[in-house]
Write an enzyme that holds these catalytic residues in place. Structure first.
Site, mmCIF file in Angstrom:
data_model
loop_
_atom_site.group_PDB
_atom_site.id
_atom_site.type_symbol
_atom_site.label_atom_id
_atom_site.label_comp_id
_atom_site.label_asym_id
_atom_site.label_seq_id
_atom_site.Cartn_x
_atom_site.Cartn_y
_atom_site.Cartn_z
ATOM 1 C CG HIS A 141 -2.215 0.709 1.020
ATOM 2 N ND1 HIS A 141 -2.282 2.075 0.838
ATOM 3 C CD2 HIS A 141 -3.500 0.274 0.968
ATOM 4 C CE1 HIS A 141 -3.545 2.437 0.708
ATOM 5 N NE2 HIS A 141 -4.307 1.359 0.773
ATOM 6 C CD GLU A 190 -3.897 -0.188 -2.808
ATOM 7 O OE1 GLU A 190 -4.406 -1.149 -2.185
ATOM 8 O OE2 GLU A 190 -4.437 0.939 -2.872
#
Length: 345
Positions: free
Chosen positions: A178, A312
């Site tokens: 992330h 991501e």
């Protein structure tokens, strides 16, 4: 042989910060708290630029945002209603009281754990290998999962993330990282002038609560078309309903190709002095543009609205619900392996 270096120091009461430096003078700081990246410091025209969002102490992650830079698991993204089935066996995960779904593996998941860590070094790269054993039924997921995530910094100016895992019972596994990039190095500057390329003809349409609807839509004639380099203003300055819904991007893009021959995505700084190429063997990338109602203070400065962008890499959310979205079931007889690489230019 160059001067690839690695050192470590305390990062708070329990966490350790590992500092990796390559021959180009790029420094990557990572921590065993959530197997996360904290800093990526790049020399640009003689000045250092920290191009990822992160905090100076372990405690700040606990109080401000646990997802910044972290390894996400067992399952990245949202599982609708926290429910899924594997081989006709139904499972129910704890859900968020706000929306009734399970986000990023549930509360206090991979991002909140202290991972074991070891250092490996060769002539052309230095690595920290993080490992964590997630017990059977942790956050409702079946099977004991042995997870490993290695971060390598190479002399080719690459940050390589390698994921591996085994389970003793069929389970779901779809990890990601992330990281938030802001290539200006200044968190008071929005990423609206960053340029983006994404090699994706389709994106996953989302509901108001950002669960996917099951529709994969063409990017053609939408603000999601980044097949040619465009600035991020394209998604911020539009009334297209999918962008208005989330105030930017919070969407899976289905990649046209995978692998490490050519990048699937490129972010370029507004001054054109720096770019990040993303390479992955995953079929999708979720792009989120940090549209926080109230951004935290980062290294002494207040994070502006839309002050970061994530890439991501993962199997698209919705895989447990919809055909054509991919498969995230991991069985005992197989080892999960995937790689994502970010190249700094």
């Amino acid at each position: 042989m160059g001067y690839l270096k690695v050192s470590k120091k305390k990062f708070g009461q329990t966490a350790i910060l590992y500092s990796l430096t390559n021959d180009s003078g790029i420094t990557m700081n990572v921590t065993d708290l959530g197997a996360r990246i904290v800093d990526l410091i790049v020399p640009v025209n003689g000045k250092e630029r920290n191009i990822v969002l992160g905090f100076d102490t372990e405690q700040e992650y606990h109080t401000k945002d646990m997802y910044f830079g972290a390894t996400i698991g067992r399952v990245a993204g949202r599982i609708r209603n926290g429910s899924f089935s594997i081989d006709d066996e139904n499972y129910q995960l704890p859900v968020s009281p706000e929306n009734g779904h399970t986000l990023h593996g549930g509360e206090a998941s991979f991002e909140a754990k202290i991972w074991d860590a070891k250092i490996e070094q060769s002539s052309d790269q230095v690595s920290v290998i993080f490992s964590y054993v997630s017990p059977d039924k942790e956050n409702g997921f079946p099977g004991e999962l042995n997870a490993r995530v290695s971060y390598s910094l190479t002399n080719k100016n690459e940050w390589i993330i390698d994921y591996q895992a085994e389970t003793d019972k069929a389970t779901l596994y779809n990890p990601t990282n992330h990281v938030y990039f802001n290539l200006t190095g200044d968190v008071t500057q929005s990423i609206d002038a960053h340029e983006l390329v994404v090699e994706a003809d389709r994106f996953a349409v989302v509901n108001e609560d950002t669960t996917v609807t099951g529709e994969l839509r063409s990017v053609s004639e939408t603000p999601f078309d980044f097949r040619q380099s465009k600035t991020m203003k394209q998604v911020f300055e539009t009334n297209y309903e999918q962008n208005s819904l989330v105030n930017g991007l919070d969407h899976p893009f289905i990649l046209n190709h995978t692998g490490f021959v050519k990048p699937q995505a490129i972010i370029t700084a507004p001054d054109k002095e720096l770019s990040i190429e993303m390479y992955t063997d995953r079929p999708a990338v979720v792009i989120f543009t940090a549209q926080f109602e109230e951004g935290p203070e980062i290294r002494g400065k207040k994070l502006v609205h839309q002050g970061g962008i994530t890439l991501e890499t993962q199997v698209s959310p919705g895989a447990v619900e919809f055909d054509g979205f991919g498969d995230i079931v991991l069985y005992p007889e197989t080892t999960y392996q995937s790689r994502t690489m970010y190249k700094i230019n």
